[in-house]
Write a protein that holds these residues in place. Structure first.
Motif, PDB file in Angstrom:
ATOM      1  N   ILE A 185       0.868  -1.178   0.000  1.00  0.00           N
ATOM      2  CA  ILE A 185       0.000   0.000   0.000  1.00  0.00           C
ATOM      3  C   ILE A 185       0.901   1.223   0.000  1.00  0.00           C
ATOM      4  N   SER A 186       0.671   2.126  -0.940  1.00  0.00           N
ATOM      5  CA  SER A 186       1.489   3.332  -1.046  1.00  0.00           C
ATOM      6  C   SER A 186       0.588   4.566  -0.939  1.00  0.00           C
ATOM      7  N   ILE A 187       0.871   5.402   0.057  1.00  0.00           N
ATOM      8  CA  ILE A 187       0.095   6.616   0.297  1.00  0.00           C
ATOM      9  C   ILE A 187       1.022   7.808   0.106  1.00  0.00           C
ATOM     10  N   PRO A 188       0.776   8.622  -0.942  1.00  0.00           N
ATOM     11  CA  PRO A 188       1.657   9.770  -1.192  1.00  0.00           C
ATOM     12  C   PRO A 188       1.576  10.806  -0.067  1.00  0.00           C
ATOM     13  N   LYS A 189       2.639  11.590   0.087  1.00  0.00           N
ATOM     14  CA  LYS A 189       2.607  12.663   1.084  1.00  0.00           C
ATOM     15  C   LYS A 189       1.561  13.688   0.674  1.00  0.00           C
ATOM     16  N   ASN A 190       0.907  14.269   1.677  1.00  0.00           N
ATOM     17  CA  ASN A 190      -0.107  15.307   1.500  1.00  0.00           C
ATOM     18  C   ASN A 190      -1.288  14.869   0.634  1.00  0.00           C
ATOM     19  N   ALA A 191      -1.603  13.561   0.606  1.00  0.00           N
ATOM     20  CA  ALA A 191      -2.717  13.065  -0.205  1.00  0.00           C
ATOM     21  C   ALA A 191      -4.016  12.922   0.590  1.00  0.00           C
ATOM     22  N   LEU A 192      -3.951  13.135   1.903  1.00  0.00           N
ATOM     23  CA  LEU A 192      -5.121  12.923   2.746  1.00  0.00           C
ATOM     24  C   LEU A 192      -5.661  14.238   3.290  1.00  0.00           C
ATOM     25  N   VAL A 193      -7.002  14.319   3.309  1.00  0.00           N
ATOM     26  CA  VAL A 193      -7.683  15.532   3.780  1.00  0.00           C
ATOM     27  C   VAL A 193      -8.814  15.141   4.729  1.00  0.00           C
ATOM     28  N   ASN A 194      -9.300  16.126   5.488  1.00  0.00           N
ATOM     29  CA  ASN A 194     -10.448  15.880   6.355  1.00  0.00           C
ATOM     30  C   ASN A 194     -11.742  16.119   5.567  1.00  0.00           C
ATOM     31  N   LYS A 195     -12.897  16.018   6.234  1.00  0.00           N
ATOM     32  CA  LYS A 195     -14.185  16.134   5.534  1.00  0.00           C
ATOM     33  C   LYS A 195     -14.408  17.514   4.927  1.00  0.00           C
ATOM     34  N   GLU A 196     -13.702  18.524   5.429  1.00  0.00           N
ATOM     35  CA  GLU A 196     -13.805  19.862   4.843  1.00  0.00           C
ATOM     36  C   GLU A 196     -12.817  20.058   3.693  1.00  0.00           C
ATOM     37  N   ILE A 232      -4.306   6.537  -3.713  1.00  0.00           N
ATOM     38  CA  ILE A 232      -3.602   5.554  -2.899  1.00  0.00           C
ATOM     39  C   ILE A 232      -3.472   4.312  -3.766  1.00  0.00           C
ATOM     40  N   LYS A 233      -2.279   3.738  -3.822  1.00  0.00           N
ATOM     41  CA  LYS A 233      -2.062   2.543  -4.644  1.00  0.00           C
ATOM     42  C   LYS A 233      -2.015   1.319  -3.743  1.00  0.00           C
ATOM     43  N   VAL A 234      -2.800   0.315  -4.119  1.00  0.00           N
ATOM     44  CA  VAL A 234      -2.803  -0.950  -3.409  1.00  0.00           C
ATOM     45  C   VAL A 234      -2.472  -2.034  -4.423  1.00  0.00           C
ATOM     46  N   GLN A 235      -1.366  -2.724  -4.201  1.00  0.00           N
ATOM     47  CA  GLN A 235      -0.973  -3.854  -5.042  1.00  0.00           C
ATOM     48  C   GLN A 235      -1.349  -5.112  -4.277  1.00  0.00           C
ATOM     49  N   LEU A 236      -2.580  -5.584  -4.518  1.00  0.00           N
ATOM     50  CA  LEU A 236      -3.107  -6.735  -3.798  1.00  0.00           C
ATOM     51  C   LEU A 236      -2.370  -8.002  -4.205  1.00  0.00           C
ATOM     52  N   ALA A 237      -1.867  -8.720  -3.240  1.00  0.00           N
ATOM     53  CA  ALA A 237      -1.176  -9.988  -3.493  1.00  0.00           C
ATOM     54  C   ALA A 237      -2.230 -11.085  -3.582  1.00  0.00           C
ATOM     55  N   SER A 238      -2.751 -11.271  -4.784  1.00  0.00           N
ATOM     56  CA  SER A 238      -3.797 -12.268  -5.002  1.00  0.00           C
ATOM     57  C   SER A 238      -3.217 -13.670  -4.956  1.00  0.00           C
ATOM     58  N   GLN A 239      -4.026 -14.591  -4.479  1.00  0.00           N
ATOM     59  CA  GLN A 239      -3.639 -15.996  -4.469  1.00  0.00           C
ATOM     60  C   GLN A 239      -4.075 -16.683  -5.759  1.00  0.00           C
ATOM     61  N   ASN A 240      -4.755 -15.947  -6.628  1.00  0.00           N
ATOM     62  CA  ASN A 240      -5.244 -16.475  -7.898  1.00  0.00           C
ATOM     63  C   ASN A 240      -4.374 -15.925  -9.016  1.00  0.00           C
ATOM     64  N   THR A 241      -3.773 -16.791  -9.824  1.00  0.00           N
ATOM     65  CA  THR A 241      -2.857 -16.345 -10.873  1.00  0.00           C
ATOM     66  C   THR A 241      -3.514 -16.276 -12.252  1.00  0.00           C
TER      67      THR A 241
END
Length: 191
Positions: free
Chosen positions: A38-49, A113-122
């Motif tokens: 899981i990769s979360i870039p800097k300053n990529a998250l904000v609150n509800k406002e 946000i990037k998620v590289q899911l490690a799937s068990q299915n090839t």
């Protein structure tokens, strides 16, 4: 309706979230025990406002790899495509959430946000979707054409684990008995 769209039939059996912490202004990289990245870039998250977050953010993450996981987590698999209802097949899915001081955190527009899911299915036959819990439908994103990674090693826990033995017994014995009991009661009510 006010009912929850994703609802585990037995919450004690659903997959638990794993919690991670990152600094919102620095971003972070997380490697889950399954090898998912899981990769979360800097300053990529904000609150509800929409205000930029600084400081610690809690990331909650869980994965589901087969239909047993999907059922135990209460994830609906019906998919409406051009007016036709279909049932999705999964090579794995995840749920990721973020909080700061107990308040939900959001992704700033233009960031991802990037998620590289490690799937068990090839198998190379899957598409990517996300579950829109407001519209209560799966939304097609794209063909899953990412380079094939090595299959994740099976998630294991020692066979002697009391929790795993209880879960296995519940899934293999108790749940089918309850379903059989319901079928018998229903069959009796028809006669």
């Amino acid at each position: 309706s006010n009912t929850t769209f994703v609802k585990a039939p037995a919450p004690k059996l659903s997959t638990a979230y794993t919690k991670y912490s990152i600094q919102a202004d620095k971003g972070g990289k997380i490697t889950h025990p399954s090898s998912t990245k899981i990769s979360i870039p800097k300053n990529a998250l904000v609150n509800k406002e929409g205000k930029q977050l600084i400081g610690e953010v809690t990331i909650e993450y869980k994965e589901m790899h087969d239909m047993g996981d999907v059922i135990l987590n209460g994830v609906p698999m019906q998919y409406d495509s051009a007016g036709r209802s279909r049932c999705l097949e999964t090579a794995g899915m995840f749920d990721i959430r973020a909080y700061q001081n107990g308040e939900p955190v959001f992704i700033k527009p233009g960031e991802e946000i990037k998620v590289q899911l490690a799937s068990q299915n090839t198998q190379d036959k899957f598409n990517q979707y996300y579950l829109d819990t407001i519209k209560r439908n799966w939304v097609y994103l794209k063909r899953d054409d990412l380079p094939q990674a090595e299959p994740a090693q099976a998630l294991t826990q020692p066979a002697s684990s009391p929790k795993m033995e209880t879960l296995k017994r519940d899934v293999e014995v108790i749940i089918p008995r309850k379903m059989d009991s319901i079928e018998k009661k229903y069959a009796k009510s028809l006669t």
